[in-house]
Scaffold this motif. Sequence first.
Motif, mmCIF file in Angstrom:
data_model
loop_
_atom_site.group_PDB
_atom_site.id
_atom_site.type_symbol
_atom_site.label_atom_id
_atom_site.label_comp_id
_atom_site.label_asym_id
_atom_site.label_seq_id
_atom_site.Cartn_x
_atom_site.Cartn_y
_atom_site.Cartn_z
ATOM 1 N N ILE A 119 1.073 -1.048 -0.260
ATOM 2 C CA ILE A 119 0.037 -0.148 0.215
ATOM 3 C C ILE A 119 1.129 1.074 0.483
ATOM 4 C CG2 ILE A 119 -2.481 -1.071 1.067
ATOM 5 C CD1 ILE A 119 -1.182 -0.262 3.853
ATOM 6 N N VAL A 120 0.116 2.508 -0.569
ATOM 7 C CA VAL A 120 1.407 3.300 -0.747
ATOM 8 C C VAL A 120 -0.032 4.842 0.767
ATOM 9 C CG1 VAL A 120 0.968 5.483 -1.782
ATOM 10 C CG2 VAL A 120 2.553 3.367 -2.392
ATOM 11 N N SER A 121 0.387 5.376 0.937
ATOM 12 C CA SER A 121 -0.589 5.974 1.915
ATOM 13 C C SER A 121 0.089 7.869 1.865
ATOM 14 C CB SER A 121 -0.065 6.481 3.399
ATOM 15 O OG SER A 121 -1.094 6.547 4.230
ATOM 16 N N LEU A 122 -0.897 8.684 1.001
ATOM 17 C CA LEU A 122 -0.580 10.228 0.839
ATOM 18 C C LEU A 122 -0.702 10.589 2.062
ATOM 19 C CD1 LEU A 122 -1.119 9.765 -3.699
ATOM 20 C CD2 LEU A 122 0.746 9.869 -1.828
ATOM 21 N N SER A 123 -1.193 10.267 2.768
ATOM 22 C CA SER A 123 -1.806 11.004 4.234
ATOM 23 C C SER A 123 -1.452 10.797 5.171
ATOM 24 C CB SER A 123 -3.482 11.014 4.317
ATOM 25 O OG SER A 123 -3.606 11.021 5.966
ATOM 26 N N PRO A 124 -0.302 11.907 6.332
ATOM 27 C CA PRO A 124 -0.153 11.507 7.514
ATOM 28 C C PRO A 124 -0.465 11.173 8.163
ATOM 29 C CG PRO A 124 0.710 13.524 6.463
ATOM 30 C CD PRO A 124 -0.340 13.027 6.012
ATOM 31 N N ALA A 125 -1.994 11.500 8.284
ATOM 32 C CA ALA A 125 -3.429 10.614 9.646
ATOM 33 C C ALA A 125 -3.578 8.943 9.036
ATOM 34 C CB ALA A 125 -4.206 12.014 9.353
ATOM 35 N N VAL A 126 -3.818 8.898 7.733
ATOM 36 C CA VAL A 126 -3.706 7.528 7.040
ATOM 37 C C VAL A 126 -2.698 6.657 7.587
ATOM 38 C CG1 VAL A 126 -4.826 6.413 5.289
ATOM 39 C CG2 VAL A 126 -5.915 8.368 5.617
ATOM 40 N N THR A 127 -1.344 6.992 7.547
ATOM 41 C CA THR A 127 0.091 6.144 7.454
ATOM 42 C C THR A 127 0.202 5.771 9.169
ATOM 43 O OG1 THR A 127 1.091 7.637 6.076
ATOM 44 C CG2 THR A 127 2.288 6.215 7.432
ATOM 45 N N ILE A 158 -2.533 3.164 9.950
ATOM 46 C CA ILE A 158 -2.558 1.990 9.336
ATOM 47 C C ILE A 158 -1.473 1.018 10.134
ATOM 48 C CG2 ILE A 158 -0.732 0.994 7.298
ATOM 49 C CD1 ILE A 158 -2.653 2.366 5.345
ATOM 50 N N CYS A 159 -0.282 2.440 10.962
ATOM 51 C CA CYS A 159 0.295 1.560 11.414
ATOM 52 C C CYS A 159 0.503 1.491 12.934
ATOM 53 C CB CYS A 159 2.119 2.558 12.306
ATOM 54 S SG CYS A 159 2.247 3.290 10.759
ATOM 55 N N GLU A 160 -1.165 1.950 13.822
ATOM 56 C CA GLU A 160 -1.684 1.424 14.140
ATOM 57 C C GLU A 160 -2.026 0.170 14.836
ATOM 58 O OE1 GLU A 160 -5.144 4.836 16.545
ATOM 59 O OE2 GLU A 160 -3.116 5.836 15.572
ATOM 60 N N LEU A 161 -3.085 -0.126 13.020
ATOM 61 C CA LEU A 161 -3.312 -1.073 12.875
ATOM 62 C C LEU A 161 -2.359 -2.049 12.875
ATOM 63 C CD1 LEU A 161 -5.904 -0.264 10.791
ATOM 64 C CD2 LEU A 161 -6.335 -0.794 13.066
ATOM 65 N N GLY A 162 -1.460 -2.481 13.137
ATOM 66 C CA GLY A 162 -0.797 -3.206 13.137
ATOM 67 C C GLY A 162 -0.187 -3.668 11.329
ATOM 68 N N PHE A 163 -0.412 -2.700 10.657
ATOM 69 C CA PHE A 163 0.347 -2.754 8.929
ATOM 70 C C PHE A 163 1.022 -1.978 8.127
ATOM 71 C CE2 PHE A 163 -4.290 -4.150 9.923
ATOM 72 C CZ PHE A 163 -4.358 -5.477 9.530
ATOM 73 N N LYS A 164 1.858 -1.663 9.422
ATOM 74 C CA LYS A 164 2.873 -0.673 8.846
ATOM 75 C C LYS A 164 3.837 -1.692 7.920
ATOM 76 C CE LYS A 164 7.278 1.673 10.386
ATOM 77 N NZ LYS A 164 7.953 1.608 12.500
ATOM 78 N N ASP A 165 3.829 -2.750 7.833
ATOM 79 C CA ASP A 165 4.782 -3.473 6.988
ATOM 80 C C ASP A 165 4.190 -3.273 5.815
ATOM 81 O OD1 ASP A 165 2.839 -5.118 7.784
ATOM 82 O OD2 ASP A 165 3.786 -7.075 7.506
ATOM 83 N N LYS A 166 3.365 -2.998 5.545
ATOM 84 C CA LYS A 166 2.633 -3.183 4.246
ATOM 85 C C LYS A 166 2.757 -1.971 3.268
ATOM 86 C CE LYS A 166 -1.154 -6.425 5.124
ATOM 87 N NZ LYS A 166 -0.470 -7.550 4.556
ATOM 88 N N GLU A 200 -4.858 17.980 13.777
ATOM 89 C CA GLU A 200 -5.264 17.980 11.731
ATOM 90 C C GLU A 200 -4.521 16.610 11.502
ATOM 91 O OE1 GLU A 200 -1.417 20.293 11.960
ATOM 92 O OE2 GLU A 200 -2.450 22.405 11.941
ATOM 93 N N ARG A 201 -4.261 15.937 12.292
ATOM 94 C CA ARG A 201 -3.894 14.908 11.644
ATOM 95 C C ARG A 201 -4.980 13.649 12.966
ATOM 96 N NH1 ARG A 201 2.408 13.282 11.638
ATOM 97 N NH2 ARG A 201 2.629 15.005 9.937
ATOM 98 N N PRO A 202 -6.099 13.312 12.514
ATOM 99 C CA PRO A 202 -7.225 12.573 14.230
ATOM 100 C C PRO A 202 -6.881 11.007 13.503
ATOM 101 C CG PRO A 202 -7.864 12.989 11.051
ATOM 102 C CD PRO A 202 -6.472 13.267 11.468
ATOM 103 N N THR A 203 -5.967 10.485 14.988
ATOM 104 C CA THR A 203 -5.496 9.460 15.383
ATOM 105 C C THR A 203 -5.193 9.617 16.426
ATOM 106 O OG1 THR A 203 -2.952 10.718 15.113
ATOM 107 C CG2 THR A 203 -3.559 9.621 13.077
ATOM 108 N N ALA A 204 -4.878 8.273 17.162
ATOM 109 C CA ALA A 204 -4.739 8.159 18.328
ATOM 110 C C ALA A 204 -4.239 9.063 18.998
ATOM 111 C CB ALA A 204 -4.625 6.508 18.631
ATOM 112 N N ARG A 205 -3.852 9.667 18.413
ATOM 113 C CA ARG A 205 -3.221 11.168 19.481
ATOM 114 C C ARG A 205 -3.134 11.699 20.015
ATOM 115 N NH1 ARG A 205 2.956 12.684 17.650
ATOM 116 N NH2 ARG A 205 1.740 12.877 14.759
ATOM 117 N N THR A 206 -4.826 11.991 18.991
ATOM 118 C CA THR A 206 -5.455 13.310 19.076
ATOM 119 C C THR A 206 -5.990 13.230 20.366
ATOM 120 O OG1 THR A 206 -6.311 13.231 16.851
ATOM 121 C CG2 THR A 206 -8.228 14.813 19.079
ATOM 122 N N LEU A 207 -5.903 12.271 21.653
ATOM 123 C CA LEU A 207 -6.479 12.252 22.545
ATOM 124 C C LEU A 207 -5.499 12.522 23.479
ATOM 125 C CD1 LEU A 207 -4.776 9.428 24.427
ATOM 126 C CD2 LEU A 207 -6.433 8.419 23.169
#
Length: 302
Positions: free
Chosen positions: A59-67, A70-78, A280-287
């Motif tokens: 996969i390719v991610s063109l969004s820092p938030a999506v990246t 994806i890493c949070e979900l455990g798919f960084k290696d993809k 700006e990056r709606p991820t788990a770090r938002t908390l």
Amino acid sequence: MKNFLKKTLCILLCGTMLSGCSKKNTPDEISVESGESAVSSPFPAKSCGVTLQKAPEKIVSLSPAVTEIICELGFKDKLVGISDYCDYPQGLTAKKVGSTENPNIDEIIDLKPDAVFTLSALSEREAYTLNQADIAVLAAEPPKNMEGYSALYKEIAAAFYGKEKISGEKETEKAVETGANARLAIEKAAESVKLESFVYVTEKLTIAGDNTFENAVLSLSGENVCKDRGYVSADKAASAPKYIIADDSLSQTDLSASDTLNGFIQSGAEIRFVNASAFERPTARTLNVFKELAEENSSASV
């Protein structure tokens, strides 16, 4: 008599042959389309409105938030390609391939990914070119409320989990639960802070009203005195707030330059600065915005 025996024998032989031909399927031979007995597969499944026949391997991610998600979900290696702005988590080694606004389409195609994720739509020409190369374009929707936040997680997770079910009090799709858990984590973090009333000030000295992610998150802990939609001038606040929450790229001097915000400060509004990337990056770090606010409130009370 002889004719009778011949006829009887013929009937018995035909019955045996028909019996062999009409052998019933054993449970192992039941078709996957045969209802309740079918072996369910999580794919094909939809992610971001696109039907995927299988989970993407590259996969390719063109969004820092999506990246990050994806890493949070455990798919960084993809990840084989990422945006030029992707800088978290540390240790990303995927190739930089531009951004949503200016993607390097040729380099993306050379990486041969199964899917490209974005948080805003590519141009029709760019999306068409990628589709022609048999690359799915998955454009997630930036959240403007908490429902959108959980939906963002769910849509991204669906690309990898498909319609995979998990056991619980009732059967739930894994992707759906991923979204629900992401939202629950922010809601629990919000319990540590009581804002009473607030305004959120952006880097451009506008304030965030209804239908903004900043409002959705901070409203978990208090009431926004700005009732207008979107980002508006500070004078749209209905009343003076208890707190002015501001982008940490600003200073109190910057805030005081606005007559309205300065009036709030003079009326006793307390200023709190937070890292704007939490919104700006709606991820788990938002908390983390609530951790920052809790620490600032604790320091102010000493």
